[in-house]
Design a protein around this motif. Structure first.
Motif, mmCIF file in Angstrom:
data_model
loop_
_atom_site.group_PDB
_atom_site.id
_atom_site.type_symbol
_atom_site.label_atom_id
_atom_site.label_comp_id
_atom_site.label_asym_id
_atom_site.label_seq_id
_atom_site.Cartn_x
_atom_site.Cartn_y
_atom_site.Cartn_z
ATOM 1 N N LYS A 53 0.806 -1.223 0.000
ATOM 2 C CA LYS A 53 0.000 0.000 0.000
ATOM 3 C C LYS A 53 0.837 1.270 0.000
ATOM 4 O O LYS A 53 0.352 2.330 -0.425
ATOM 5 N N ASP A 54 2.097 1.195 0.415
ATOM 6 C CA ASP A 54 2.944 2.392 0.348
ATOM 7 C C ASP A 54 3.098 2.871 -1.092
ATOM 8 O O ASP A 54 3.138 4.078 -1.358
ATOM 9 N N GLN A 55 3.183 1.915 -2.021
ATOM 10 C CA GLN A 55 3.312 2.298 -3.428
ATOM 11 C C GLN A 55 2.028 2.941 -3.950
ATOM 12 O O GLN A 55 2.075 3.918 -4.705
ATOM 13 N N ILE A 56 0.882 2.392 -3.556
ATOM 14 C CA ILE A 56 -0.396 2.989 -3.951
ATOM 15 C C ILE A 56 -0.493 4.404 -3.387
ATOM 16 O O ILE A 56 -0.881 5.349 -4.093
ATOM 17 N N ARG A 57 -0.125 4.562 -2.126
ATOM 18 C CA ARG A 57 -0.186 5.878 -1.484
ATOM 19 C C ARG A 57 0.693 6.886 -2.220
ATOM 20 O O ARG A 57 0.286 8.027 -2.458
ATOM 21 N N ARG A 58 1.886 6.470 -2.603
ATOM 22 C CA ARG A 58 2.812 7.375 -3.295
ATOM 23 C C ARG A 58 2.270 7.770 -4.671
ATOM 24 O O ARG A 58 2.359 8.942 -5.068
ATOM 25 N N ARG A 59 1.681 6.830 -5.370
ATOM 26 C CA ARG A 59 1.140 7.132 -6.691
ATOM 27 C C ARG A 59 -0.076 8.050 -6.602
ATOM 28 O O ARG A 59 -0.306 8.879 -7.495
ATOM 29 N N ILE A 60 -0.851 7.918 -5.555
ATOM 30 C CA ILE A 60 -1.994 8.816 -5.392
ATOM 31 C C ILE A 60 -1.522 10.246 -5.164
ATOM 32 O O ILE A 60 -2.157 11.201 -5.648
#
Length: 234
Positions: free
Chosen positions: A57-64
């Motif tokens: 989820k850290d990657q999803i958060r960064r992309r958002i």
């Protein structure tokens, strides 16, 4: 208009590609799939977009954070899950997001069908839930009668395939039983008399990139021009 993109899953069928990258962030022509989905949603008028996250989820958060910079006039809301909740578990977890009819789509699909038309069809019928369906070999498991989904069964020439796209109302979210996944939850609702409306369409592009074969095919289709994402509504 608002939409919710399901992004929490492990993408196990795509391993090893998803060992270090969540499925919605796999590149399609050099861009994360999620960016293509968001671009299509924004182009069609969706201005509030929710997403869930659990796996990597850290990657999803960064992309958002990147998406917020690209689309400053769009509101993005992220719902991080304490554990992997499944489709219906994710919708219940993000219940506060569903204050009006909302387009929900899986974060691993590509289609050139106008998503706005699906949303408008649900509004036209004032339905609690509308499931977007088509015919797709191997996935024709839905049974539809008189415009409503009546059952989920084995693949059959008489059946229809669920595209992973639906429109749900706040009332539908409040009715969801405690099952995690869509099929058992919707079966319980159907048994109680709450039948999702079905919208059936043909002759459009759709693919679920959830397997290595489909992921390769999607990239080839885009390169060749067979698929054009996002759809041009002008």
């Amino acid at each position: 208009m608002r939409a919710f993109v399901l992004c929490a899953g492990r993408g196990e069928r795509l391993r090893p590609l998803t060992e270090h990258v969540p499925k919605p962030l796999l590149p399609i022509l050099g861009r994360p799939l999620l960016f293509l989905l968001v671009e299509s949603l924004v182009a069609q008028g969706f201005r509030t977009i929710g997403l869930n996250a659990w796996y990597l989820k850290d990657q999803i958060r960064r992309r958002i954070r990147e998406l917020r910079r690209v689309y400053p006039d769009v509101e993005f809301r992220l719902y991080e899950e304490p554990e992997l909740l499944g489709t219906c578990g994710a919708l219940r977890h993000a219940a506060s997001f569903f204050t009006e009819p909302t387009l929900v789509l899986n974060g691993d699909i590509l289609t050139n069908f106008p998503l706005r038309l699906i949303y408008e069809e649900a509004l036209r019928h004032q339905t609690l839930c509308l499931m977007f369906c088509h015919r797709f070999p191997g996935l024709n498991r839905l049974r539809i009668r008189n415009g409503y989904v009546t059952d989920f069964a084995e693949d059959s020439p008489e059946g229809y395939a669920y595209t992973g796209i639906q429109v749900v109302s706040p009332e539908w979210i409040s009715l969801l039983p405690p099952e995690r996944e869509l099929v058992p939850a919707y079966r319980r609702l159907i048994a109680r008399g709450y039948l999702p409306r079905a919208l059936v369409a043909t002759a459009f592009y759709w693919i679920d990139i959830g397997t290595p074969e489909n992921y390769r095919r999607a990239r080839m289709d885009l390169r060749s021009g067979k698929a054009v994402i996002p759809v041009d509504l002008e």
